[in-house]
Enzyme design. Sequence first.
Site, PDB file in Angstrom:
ATOM      1  N   ARG A   1       0.860  -4.816  17.204  1.00 57.31           N
ATOM      2  CA  ARG A   1       2.107  -5.578  17.133  1.00 57.31           C
ATOM      3  C   ARG A   1       1.885  -6.882  17.880  1.00 57.31           C
ATOM      4  NH1 ARG A   1       7.005  -6.553  19.863  1.00 57.31           N
ATOM      5  NH2 ARG A   1       8.759  -6.858  18.416  1.00 57.31           N
ATOM      6  N   GLY A   2       1.952  -7.977  17.139  1.00 55.26           N
ATOM      7  CA  GLY A   2       1.600  -9.274  17.701  1.00 55.26           C
ATOM      8  C   GLY A   2       2.370  -9.655  18.941  1.00 55.26           C
ATOM      9  N   GLU A   3       3.675  -9.421  18.927  1.00 56.25           N
ATOM     10  CA  GLU A   3       4.498  -9.824  20.069  1.00 56.25           C
ATOM     11  C   GLU A   3       4.104  -9.116  21.357  1.00 56.25           C
ATOM     12  OE1 GLU A   3       5.482  -9.067  17.125  1.00 56.25           O
ATOM     13  OE2 GLU A   3       7.062 -10.399  16.392  1.00 56.25           O
ATOM     14  N   ASP A   4       3.504  -7.942  21.233  1.00 58.07           N
ATOM     15  CA  ASP A   4       3.135  -7.157  22.426  1.00 58.07           C
ATOM     16  C   ASP A   4       1.776  -7.555  23.000  1.00 58.07           C
ATOM     17  OD1 ASP A   4       5.481  -5.821  22.026  1.00 58.07           O
ATOM     18  OD2 ASP A   4       4.572  -3.927  21.424  1.00 58.07           O
TER      19      ASP A   4
ATOM     20  N   ARG B   1      -0.887  -9.759  21.168  1.00 54.99           N
ATOM     21  CA  ARG B   1      -1.711 -10.754  20.472  1.00 54.99           C
ATOM     22  C   ARG B   1      -2.477 -11.669  21.437  1.00 54.99           C
ATOM     23  NH1 ARG B   1      -1.565 -12.647  15.499  1.00 54.99           N
ATOM     24  NH2 ARG B   1       0.504 -11.782  15.077  1.00 54.99           N
TER      25      ARG B   1
ATOM     26  N   GLY C   1       6.466 -10.645   7.312  1.00 56.55           N
ATOM     27  CA  GLY C   1       7.596  -9.937   6.726  1.00 56.55           C
ATOM     28  C   GLY C   1       7.397  -8.441   6.863  1.00 56.55           C
TER      29      GLY C   1
ATOM     30  N   GLU D   1       1.436  -0.315   7.813  1.00 61.24           N
ATOM     31  CA  GLU D   1      -0.004  -0.509   7.980  1.00 61.24           C
ATOM     32  C   GLU D   1      -0.646   0.792   8.449  1.00 61.24           C
ATOM     33  OE1 GLU D   1      -1.618  -4.665   9.301  1.00 61.24           O
ATOM     34  OE2 GLU D   1      -1.545  -3.376  11.060  1.00 61.24           O
TER      35      GLU D   1
END
Length: 234
Positions: free
Chosen positions: A25-28, A30, A57, A91
């Site tokens: 999860r990118g926000e966590d 990245r 999306g 995913e």
Amino acid sequence: MGNFSSTASSSTTDGKKYDVFLSFRGEDTRYGFTSHLFDALRRKQIETFIDNRLVRGDEISQALLRTIGESKIAVVIFSKDYASSKWCLRELAEIMKYKKLNEQIVIPVFYHIDPSDVRKQIGSFKDSFAKHENELQEEVQKWREALTEASSISGWDSSVLRPESTFVGEIVKDIWKKLNNISVSSDFPGLIGIDKHVEQVISLLCLGVSDFGIVGIWGMGGIGKQLLLMLYSN
């Protein structure tokens, strides 16, 4: 040795087959842990796919699904809000599908999250699923099953006290070893019991070290010198 001879970072799929697919999860993570792991894999010259899109999306493209299926190893980085992302859950469901279909290797990494929270969908995972169940009841059960199965696989837990740099290094070593095993098994499928001996020799050769070196292989005919030469040259 397989594909890991160069590196790649991509926000779109390009038809290339990768050694490692990173799910996160990118926000966590990245700009922290995931970037450090990707950089360490790059230094090892392991072909790694990372999705660099900042805004994603909910739907996954067919090209990305194909990239997941063709990767040798999927590394799933579970973080506190991983389950809040429908993208991540879809995913993961695909990754677990290919684990069954292609025997793809899955390596879970529990980053600042208790593995039992993932397995039982409690804590922050429970809150995320409460929202999903109101919208996507048909998919939720599949996501729950994927999380339970993935979190039951032997993986890496950041709660074990160690510097993060060491944590990343240990994961990369594990990936490197698994890729070597895949390469040996696929290149020499008829050589039963050879893997252990090859691993011992590979450990002595220090493959992946950037310095150049010369290796001489000496011995009587028929003992496997050609096999070792092929492994080293790859």
